[in-house]
Design a protein around this motif. Sequence first.
Motif: not given
Lengths: 180, 180, 180, 180
Positions: A99, B100-103, B127, B167, B170-171, B174-177, B179, C167, C171, C174, C179, D96-97
Amino acid sequence: MSVRTPDPNPGWLSEFALDETRGRVPILYVEAVPVRLDPHGQVEHLGVLLRGSSTTGELTRTIVSGRVLHGESVRDALLRNLEKDLGPSAFPQLPPSLVPVTVAEYFPFPGVAPLVDPRQHAVALVYVVPVSGECVPRQDALELTWLTPSEALDPEVLDDFEGGRGLLVKQALAHLGALA
Amino acid sequence: MSVRTPDPNPGWLSEFALDETRGRVPILYVEAVPVRLDPHGQVEHLGVLLRGSSTTGELTRTIVSGRVLHGESVRDALLRNLEKDLGPSAFPQLPPSLVPVTVAEYFPFPGVAPLVDPRQHAVALVYVVPVSGECVPRQDALELTWLTPSEALDPEVLDDFEGGRGLLVKQALAHLGALA
Amino acid sequence: MSVRTPDPNPGWLSEFALDETRGRVPILYVEAVPVRLDPHGQVEHLGVLLRGSSTTGELTRTIVSGRVLHGESVRDALLRNLEKDLGPSAFPQLPPSLVPVTVAEYFPFPGVAPLVDPRQHAVALVYVVPVSGECVPRQDALELTWLTPSEALDPEVLDDFEGGRGLLVKQALAHLGALA
Amino acid sequence: MSVRTPDPNPGWLSEFALDETRGRVPILYVEAVPVRLDPHGQVEHLGVLLRGSSTTGELTRTIVSGRVLHGESVRDALLRNLEKDLGPSAFPQLPPSLVPVTVAEYFPFPGVAPLVDPRQHAVALVYVVPVSGECVPRQDALELTWLTPSEALDPEVLDDFEGGRGLLVKQALAHLGALA
């Protein structure tokens, strides 16, 4: 993990093919602000590259920057460009997460957005990378200087950055809690 | 702010030019996981697209996904692709930050990395986008379904995602808490 | 920078004062998932602490965890607790930014939220911390084990973590793109 | 989800108990920079609170800020403090996070760190919160003003913020890509 695979279309492109491609899609870059950290993880110095223009003799500042090649992972591209700009005796510690600190968008026409790249529309993933060891740039760049956060935040210094990248330095320092 | 500029090389490319370009550089994508939030900002549902293959009839799941065009900003690309996949009556709230949340890195050969795109080497900025209003996909996608986090985390559901995108789901969770 | 200041109310509290305080306000913690990285910055192993219960003899797993004391900075608290749990020959590299991977909320009553701490309402800033050197726990913890991401993601392993912290491990993985 | 539970030690504390607690542990806060976004998600205005000192008559600026009470979740605390400072007709969209934009550390003695709170050692999770609807502060604060990013970045404006919080405004704007 290296994800380079046998590639019938190698990352290297002829100048002609690269120019043509630059007119078709945004080009993906990685950029890195090298930092020296104290034992508490707080930034002490930022590595800034001084580059001399071969045509105008003007000196400009920049950060580590380079394309992600076809078939190359983002981590491989980061390591390759860090080695290109900091030399083989620098030991960058890539961040455990991909990130980025910020996503930088460069457009070819000034005035459209704060960041400008006359060659192309480029999008860069920008990282902060702790570096130990000796840093000796081995390409274009004439010199690497280490600035404290307050030296780097001097408006005259920020204005010297190519393409508006002083903004990225400020964003990186904000992320590090080192604006004040 | 729109940063679209008069462009001698429009974002649209012929199939031939796009294929050629895909062999030269990684292609930049934006991807979005649409979410419905409760008043506390916690995710209640994720929007998942069900797409039918025209050749095999097989159903696969995916998230909102599309190229960033030449000259197009990341935010414009996100909005355009959200409207393409969720329809004109959906009201996506783009995130205030472009981090972003992830790349996500897609390589054309399976087994190299968890995400695969047989067409190309692609890198996506992923996103999470809260969406209100009515969502009616108007293209390829047959259907949009809203799943709770625990429904989306069902291994069978995750396995149905194209290119390994389970995947990314899931990521995102996880970012949003979300899981657990 | 150390921000410890002469403090008429030292960080150390009597058991009585701490119990009383735990009934009044949420208690601030820092938690860390120690990791070993490869040269590309990708996680190879996670450090997991095995703790034996003095009363039941049961073994449970946990991560580095401890209170932020009165007058102590978050970075000082992280370093102190890493040294407490990993020993003086471990060299943790604190992250350059204080933005945590996740914020963990522990409530004293089970069933209210996924994380539980019977002693108190606690809120923890959770970090991923690359560690080099030798790790030899010198307190409560009996043993430090290094697990690969896939070993750590084994549901039986995750279930062994105290207070639902499995958990947090998910996280963290992730966030690290580990993951899969 | 509300995680408030029957609590023999309610969040509310007598002045005496709160003073005593402030000398024992760092106090956890949530802080929020309210923002108005354009349809692309870019910040147009920041909400800044103007507060008049009852003793000196001096006007100072601040952002939404308040304690997390015992037994209260971070999201509940954010909503409660947003309603306290923006009134019941404001519609904040919680992120959201729960990962904050920055972690702010306040120490009681000036000169130790950039942020100061004479009452206590406090640690705040700082968020950017998009707000729609009408904002009418109903407590201490005299007035809510909406500033553009460039108005907020005026050094004189930044200096007016209580406790050094102008730094947080700069960090929030850096995170939003709105420093320039």
